[in-house]
Design a protein around this motif. Structure first.
Motif, PDB file in Angstrom:
ATOM      1  N   GLY A 290      57.325 115.069   8.483  1.00 10.52           N
ATOM      2  CA  GLY A 290      57.464 116.375   7.851  1.00 10.52           C
ATOM      3  C   GLY A 290      56.749 116.437   6.518  1.00 10.52           C
ATOM      4  O   GLY A 290      56.354 115.423   5.954  1.00 10.52           O
ATOM      5  N   THR A 291      56.598 117.655   6.036  1.00  9.75           N
ATOM      6  CA  THR A 291      55.970 117.898   4.737  1.00  9.75           C
ATOM      7  C   THR A 291      56.882 118.783   3.918  1.00  9.75           C
ATOM      8  O   THR A 291      57.403 119.773   4.425  1.00  9.75           O
ATOM      9  N   ILE A 292      57.066 118.442   2.663  1.00  8.55           N
ATOM     10  CA  ILE A 292      57.815 119.283   1.725  1.00  8.55           C
ATOM     11  C   ILE A 292      56.791 120.118   0.976  1.00  8.55           C
ATOM     12  O   ILE A 292      55.827 119.586   0.424  1.00  8.55           O
ATOM     13  N   GLY A 293      56.958 121.436   0.980  1.00  5.77           N
ATOM     14  CA  GLY A 293      55.983 122.322   0.354  1.00  5.77           C
ATOM     15  C   GLY A 293      56.549 123.063  -0.849  1.00  5.77           C
ATOM     16  O   GLY A 293      57.735 123.378  -0.897  1.00  5.77           O
ATOM     17  N   PHE A 294      55.658 123.332  -1.805  1.00  6.81           N
ATOM     18  CA  PHE A 294      55.989 124.088  -3.005  1.00  6.81           C
ATOM     19  C   PHE A 294      55.009 125.242  -3.136  1.00  6.81           C
ATOM     20  O   PHE A 294      53.801 125.051  -2.958  1.00  6.81           O
ATOM     21  N   ALA A 295      55.504 126.428  -3.463  1.00  5.06           N
ATOM     22  CA  ALA A 295      54.635 127.586  -3.660  1.00  5.06           C
ATOM     23  C   ALA A 295      53.967 127.505  -5.029  1.00  5.06           C
ATOM     24  O   ALA A 295      54.618 127.196  -6.023  1.00  5.06           O
ATOM     25  N   ALA A 296      52.676 127.789  -5.051  1.00  3.29           N
ATOM     26  CA  ALA A 296      51.921 127.847  -6.306  1.00  3.29           C
ATOM     27  C   ALA A 296      51.456 129.288  -6.507  1.00  3.29           C
ATOM     28  O   ALA A 296      50.992 129.925  -5.564  1.00  3.29           O
ATOM     29  N   LYS A 297      51.593 129.794  -7.723  1.00  2.00           N
ATOM     30  CA  LYS A 297      51.193 131.178  -8.013  1.00  2.00           C
ATOM     31  C   LYS A 297      49.682 131.345  -8.061  1.00  2.00           C
ATOM     32  O   LYS A 297      49.177 132.436  -7.825  1.00  2.00           O
ATOM     33  N   THR A 298      48.960 130.270  -8.389  1.00  2.00           N
ATOM     34  CA  THR A 298      47.498 130.319  -8.507  1.00  2.00           C
ATOM     35  C   THR A 298      46.909 128.998  -8.026  1.00  2.00           C
ATOM     36  O   THR A 298      47.615 127.971  -7.982  1.00  2.00           O
ATOM     37  N   PRO A 299      45.604 128.986  -7.696  1.00  2.00           N
ATOM     38  CA  PRO A 299      44.960 127.711  -7.379  1.00  2.00           C
ATOM     39  C   PRO A 299      45.024 126.740  -8.564  1.00  2.00           C
ATOM     40  O   PRO A 299      45.195 125.532  -8.360  1.00  2.00           O
ATOM     41  N   GLU A 300      44.916 127.259  -9.775  1.00  2.00           N
ATOM     42  CA  GLU A 300      44.996 126.406 -10.962  1.00  2.00           C
ATOM     43  C   GLU A 300      46.350 125.712 -11.066  1.00  2.00           C
ATOM     44  O   GLU A 300      46.432 124.547 -11.465  1.00  2.00           O
ATOM     45  N   GLN A 301      47.410 126.429 -10.704  1.00  2.00           N
ATOM     46  CA  GLN A 301      48.740 125.831 -10.724  1.00  2.00           C
ATOM     47  C   GLN A 301      48.839 124.725  -9.672  1.00  2.00           C
ATOM     48  O   GLN A 301      49.418 123.666  -9.927  1.00  2.00           O
ATOM     49  N   ALA A 302      48.262 124.944  -8.507  1.00  2.00           N
ATOM     50  CA  ALA A 302      48.250 123.913  -7.465  1.00  2.00           C
ATOM     51  C   ALA A 302      47.474 122.691  -7.940  1.00  2.00           C
ATOM     52  O   ALA A 302      47.890 121.549  -7.718  1.00  2.00           O
ATOM     53  N   ASN A 303      46.339 122.913  -8.610  1.00  2.00           N
ATOM     54  CA  ASN A 303      45.550 121.799  -9.134  1.00  2.00           C
ATOM     55  C   ASN A 303      46.312 121.023 -10.197  1.00  2.00           C
ATOM     56  O   ASN A 303      46.276 119.782 -10.226  1.00  2.00           O
ATOM     57  N   ALA A 304      47.009 121.730 -11.079  1.00  2.00           N
ATOM     58  CA  ALA A 304      47.797 121.072 -12.128  1.00  2.00           C
ATOM     59  C   ALA A 304      48.931 120.256 -11.509  1.00  2.00           C
ATOM     60  O   ALA A 304      49.220 119.135 -11.952  1.00  2.00           O
ATOM     61  N   TRP A 305      49.570 120.801 -10.495  1.00  2.00           N
ATOM     62  CA  TRP A 305      50.636 120.099  -9.774  1.00  2.00           C
ATOM     63  C   TRP A 305      50.086 118.812  -9.169  1.00  2.00           C
ATOM     64  O   TRP A 305      50.680 117.739  -9.286  1.00  2.00           O
TER      65      TRP A 305
END
Length: 64
Positions: A4-19
């Motif tokens: 399985g995969t645990i997913g988190f919502a990101a508001k922007t691509p930049e937020q996903a990159n920072a994560w």
């Protein structure tokens, strides 16, 4: 199996990159393709495996 995969919502691509960068800096391992928009999916994804081996992902739905 991949499991399985645990997913988190990101508001922007930049937020996903920072994560993703924070995960790598804290013991995570990059897996799958580098963070980015997956062709034809309108999804921006960033995958990691955490230090315990769990597969985790930040996801941003690209609009427009």
């Amino acid at each position: 199996a991949n499991g399985g995969t645990i997913g988190f919502a990101a508001k922007t691509p930049e937020q996903a990159n920072a994560w993703h960068a924070a995960g790598l800096a804290n013991g995570g391992t990059a897996i799958e393709d580098p963070p980015g928009e997956r062709p034809g999916s309108r999804l921006y994804l960033a995958y990691l495996r955490d230090p315990d081996g769990n597969k985790i992902c930040a996801l941003h739905r690209v609009t427009g």
